[in-house]
Design an enzyme around this catalytic site. Structure first.
Site, PDB file in Angstrom:
ATOM      1  N   VAL A   1       0.931  -1.288  -0.269  1.00  0.00           N
ATOM      2  CA  VAL A   1       0.114  -0.088  -0.742  1.00  0.00           C
ATOM      3  C   VAL A   1       1.395   1.386  -0.161  1.00  0.00           C
ATOM      4  CG1 VAL A   1      -2.505  -1.157   1.032  1.00  0.00           C
ATOM      5  CG2 VAL A   1      -0.059  -0.072   2.384  1.00  0.00           C
TER       6      VAL A   1
ATOM      7  N   GLU B   1       5.843   5.571   5.233  1.00  0.00           N
ATOM      8  CA  GLU B   1       6.916   5.783   4.662  1.00  0.00           C
ATOM      9  C   GLU B   1       7.514   6.715   5.090  1.00  0.00           C
ATOM     10  OE1 GLU B   1       6.543   3.336   2.724  1.00  0.00           O
ATOM     11  OE2 GLU B   1       5.333   2.736   2.908  1.00  0.00           O
TER      12      GLU B   1
HETATM   13 ZN    ZN Z   1       7.895  -0.328   4.593  1.00  0.00          ZN
END
Ligand code: ZN
Length: 196
Positions: A48, A154
């Site tokens: 994702v 992230e």
């Molecule tokens: Zn990661």
């Protein structure tokens, strides 16, 4: 397009802060190629989200995308508690993230660079993210729930951090054990079961 492998934990590129994308790199073919590559690697995994260091590139670039098919195993209640909703394909250059408010959420999280395992990670429930698209146009997001978690995960990569640095260490679990024991459980039940 030949896709690069995903870099695994233990590689120094995952442990050093990246450099920002310079203004004169915005809108270039090189940057677009990098973003396209990252999208292809993320979708192949599938995952994702992906940060540039995960393909060995020390630049402040992240991509995100959450699709219905990736959450098909979750019950409506699980989706609701996680705030898991589809998130359209997005690439953010030089993201700057701020956690908004005091609300936190703790759920299992995994990482393509730490394959085979998951752990409970407390994250801010709501975040604001500023950055640009690959052409340098300003972007702003205010997200809650799972998209907020993906953004935090992230952006951590760009700082040289992995979720294992933040997880409740005793919750660290092999995917097989998560599937067999904890997939249907609440975070609280998992904590009790593992002495977290
Ligand atoms: Zn990661």
């Amino acid at each position: 397009m030949a896709l690069p492998p995903i870099v695994r934990a233990g590689h120094p590129v995952l442990r050093h802060p990246v450099r920002p994308v310079a203004p004169d790199e915005l809108g270039t073919k090189e940057l677009r190629t990098l973003v396209d590559l990252m999208i292809a690697v993320m979708r192949r995994a599938p995952g994702v989200g992906l940060a540039a260091p995960q393909i060995g590139v020390g630049l402040a670039v992240i991509v995100l995308e959450d699709r219905e098919e990736l959450m098909s195993k979750l019950s409506p209640e699980q989706r609701e508690s996680r705030g898991r909703t589809p998130f359209p394909l997005t690439a953010v250059i030089n993201p700057e993230l701020t956690i908004v408010g005091e609300d936190r959420a703790t759920f299992l999280e995994g990482c393509l660079s730490v394959p085979g395992y998951m752990g409970l990670v407390e994250r801010g429930l709501t975040v604001e993210v500023r950055g640009t698209d690959p052409d340098g146009r300003p972007l702003f997001f205010r997200e809650s729930g799972w998209p907020a978690r993906i953004f935090q995960h992230e952006v951590d990569h760009l700082r040289g951090a992995l979720y294992v640095d933040r997880m409740l260490t005793r919750s660290f679990s092999a995917n097989e054990e998560v599937s067999a024991r904890w997939f249907e459980s609440s975070t609280e039940a998992m904590k009790r079961g593992l002495g977290v």
